[in-house]
Design a protein around this motif. Sequence first.
Motif, mmCIF file in Angstrom:
data_model
loop_
_atom_site.group_PDB
_atom_site.id
_atom_site.type_symbol
_atom_site.label_atom_id
_atom_site.label_comp_id
_atom_site.label_asym_id
_atom_site.label_seq_id
_atom_site.Cartn_x
_atom_site.Cartn_y
_atom_site.Cartn_z
ATOM 1 N N ALA A 1 -0.166 4.149 -5.057
ATOM 2 C CA ALA A 1 0.824 3.083 -4.964
ATOM 3 C C ALA A 1 0.422 1.891 -5.832
ATOM 4 O O ALA A 1 1.254 1.290 -6.530
ATOM 5 N N PRO B 1 5.901 10.134 -0.155
ATOM 6 C CA PRO B 1 5.125 8.893 -0.177
ATOM 7 C C PRO B 1 4.048 8.870 -1.262
ATOM 8 O O PRO B 1 3.495 9.895 -1.642
ATOM 9 N N ASP C 1 0.808 -1.226 0.000
ATOM 10 C CA ASP C 1 0.000 0.000 0.000
ATOM 11 C C ASP C 1 0.840 1.276 0.000
ATOM 12 O O ASP C 1 0.293 2.373 0.002
ATOM 13 N N THR C 2 2.156 1.144 -0.032
ATOM 14 C CA THR C 2 2.998 2.335 0.080
ATOM 15 C C THR C 2 4.252 2.216 -0.783
ATOM 16 O O THR C 2 4.975 1.220 -0.702
ATOM 17 N N ARG D 1 0.576 6.578 -1.481
ATOM 18 C CA ARG D 1 -0.198 5.651 -0.679
ATOM 19 C C ARG D 1 -1.444 5.199 -1.439
ATOM 20 O O ARG D 1 -1.931 5.888 -2.334
#
Length: 371
Positions: A251, A245, A224-225, A247
């Motif tokens: 991602a 990031p 998920d990241t 997310r």
Amino acid sequence: MNVLNITDQLPLVCETPLDLHFLAINAQEAAAAFIAAGTAANTVRSYRSALAYWSAWLQLRYGQALGAAALPSTVAVQFVVDHLARPTDDGGWVHLLPPTIDAALVAARVKAKLGPLAYNTVSHRLAVLGKWHRINGWDSPTEAPALKTLLREARKALSRQGVSVRKKTAIALEPLQALLATCTDGVRGVRDRALLLTAWSGGGRRRSEVVGLQVCDVRRLNADTWLYALGTTKTDTGGLRREKPLRGPAAQALAAWLEVAPAESGPLFRRLYKGGKVGTQGLSADQVARIVQRRAQLAGLDGDWAAHSLRSGFVTEAGRQGVPLGEVMAMTEHRSVTTVMGYFQAGSLLSSQASQLLGPAVGATTSAEKI
């Protein structure tokens, strides 16, 4: 202020022939100052055209070369009144650029067409001139109070006449979802979905930053990241890598793109050829804008869409959802609070209780749903 009496430091000549060879060299030398100062390559390309225009206009208007010395503020004021149209009492519009100079600028291909320039264009060219002066260690003519007053009054005059200062339409959450819903056309859709979500969810990245991403700049933390690394950008020329990031859906979209277009190195987002074949060459900045515009057209969205719509939309949506401004700027890497606040405040007001004192109308569509 009487704008007709502003040339007390440099006389207007309006008869100087335009030397195109000298113009090209003069503009290139001016652009070299930005390169030496570490300005991002994509930004230099944008600045070069502005510097070419300044060089040509100065030759024609004053018989003076760009770069010989710092320009007085009166020259910057003259530039504004030459290029910004203002309303007259009889309902018409007027600007002071002589028709012969206007025609010469068009003939030299530094100006697209005859007539005044848009407010945003004039503002951009003044900003470039100011930065160029600061790089050379000179006082900037664009900081003069008289010029700032003139620009403020010009903007008010345009607004009173119903001429808005154009901004690209912000891609907030609902338009983004509409764009993503069109990404069902095979490999192209997978790539475009990953690009749109990386640029938007990853902090509203500029198009130069999107096309500059390399495969080695992204790494997966978990399902998920992902993290992606930025190096040199428009506002950070030190080259220090900063990770941001990605997310959730962003991602997952990036993982899907790298699955259909695996690569050990090279540009992260690459060109596609007939049959959905993935090439090795990266996208250009202009192609990012065209992807946004194409997806908006497929989604049937009205608006003035561009790559910058992703950046402004990220900030707008962050304001809507009450994300602290400091956290937003940490993602976008805006240096100026003033620059980011317009979009942020517009978004935050849409969810403000102050805008709903009467309560929502039954069956009505909220403003947020129309963005």
